[in-house]
Design a protein around this motif. Structure first.
Motif, short mmCIF file in Angstrom:
data_model
loop_
_atom_site.label_atom_id
_atom_site.label_comp_id
_atom_site.label_asym_id
_atom_site.label_seq_id
_atom_site.Cartn_x
_atom_site.Cartn_y
_atom_site.Cartn_z
N LEU A 43 -8.95 -33.94 41.38
CA LEU A 43 -7.55 -33.92 41.87
C LEU A 43 -7.25 -35.22 42.96
O LEU A 43 -6.40 -35.67 42.86
CB LEU A 43 -7.18 -32.53 42.35
N TYR A 45 -4.36 -27.78 45.43
CA TYR A 45 -3.39 -28.72 45.67
C TYR A 45 -2.69 -28.66 47.14
O TYR A 45 -2.61 -29.98 47.52
CB TYR A 45 -2.15 -27.97 44.75
N THR A 56 2.04 -24.86 39.69
CA THR A 56 1.09 -24.19 39.34
C THR A 56 1.83 -22.51 39.33
O THR A 56 3.04 -22.43 39.59
CB THR A 56 -0.01 -24.25 39.95
N PHE A 62 -0.66 -31.46 48.98
CA PHE A 62 0.70 -31.16 48.25
C PHE A 62 1.30 -30.20 49.11
O PHE A 62 0.66 -29.33 49.58
CB PHE A 62 0.40 -30.65 46.76
N THR A 110 -4.63 -37.92 41.75
CA THR A 110 -3.65 -38.29 42.60
C THR A 110 -3.46 -39.62 43.20
O THR A 110 -2.19 -40.08 43.15
CB THR A 110 -3.50 -37.09 43.64
N ARG A 157 -3.42 -23.16 43.48
CA ARG A 157 -2.70 -23.60 44.70
C ARG A 157 -3.07 -23.98 45.76
O ARG A 157 -2.92 -25.17 46.31
CB ARG A 157 -1.53 -22.32 44.96
#
Length: 195
Positions: free
Chosen positions: A125, A164, A152, A169, A129, A161
């Motif tokens: 991730l 992230y 999500t 995020f 990203t 979640r």
């Protein structure tokens, strides 16, 4: 009539490359590497999608034809990055920078069940990203990226979640709804969650 289940969907975003909080990079001995799938391959992308989504009921793309997969994968700004462990695909992140001007969506991200819980997801991730923020440098005519977003839901893995959010995020919208109670499709008949 199809049964439905309640589903919460979280929309998360980053609005600056500085929002990214990278995960630890695995050491070389782990055999983890991340590589772009440089040649659009509907077969390979469908394999990744079905294999990662086996126990989280990813079903929206299963009816896609070969031509639909190819059309999507060949759009400028769409990239698939694959994590491998000792040469075996472990998961993928799909970026879609062709959705809105200056906006990149992490359209799909996840690991095959056997590779979860080992730190690969955080690294993938982070890597994906960072690439999402850098999309304009790889596609002529693309504007500078001003926002990277992902969604999500409560049907996804229990740690999605949180992963992230650990990567920087932030939730900017939440929706409550109902969706069909789909069975686990799997990459082949009879595949499903492993005990």
């Amino acid at each position: 009539m199809t049964d439905t289940v309640p589903v919460t969907t979280w929309y998360l975003e980053q609005t600056s490359p500085g929002d990214l909080a990278p995960a630890r990079i695995p050491d070389e001995a782990s055999g983890i590497r991340i590589e772009r799938a440089g040649t659009p391959s509907p077969e390979f992308s469908r394999f990744l999608y079905a294999s990662v989504g086996v126990d989280v009921t990813w079903t929206d793309r299963l009816p896609w034809t070969y031509a639909r997969w190819r059309e999507f994968l060949e759009r400028p700004g769409v990239e698939t990055w694959v994590a491998y462990e000792h040469g075996t695909p472990a998961g993928f992140i799909e970026l879609d920078g062709a959705t809105e001007s200056g906006v990149t969506e992490v359209s799909y991200f996840g690991l095959l069940p056997a590779f979860r819980g080992r730190g690969i997801g955080g690294h993938l991730l982070s890597y994906g990203t960072a690439r999402a923020w850098d999309l304009a440098t790889r596609w002529d005519g693309f504007p500078e990226v001003k926002r990277v977003w992902v969604h999500t839901c409560s049907k996804d893995g229990p740690y999605a979640r949180a992963n992230y959010e650990r990567r920087g995020f932030r939730v900017h919208r939440v929706e409550e709804g109902r969706e069909p109670d789909a069975t686990h499709p799997g990459p082949w008949p009879g595949a499903g969650p492993r005990d």
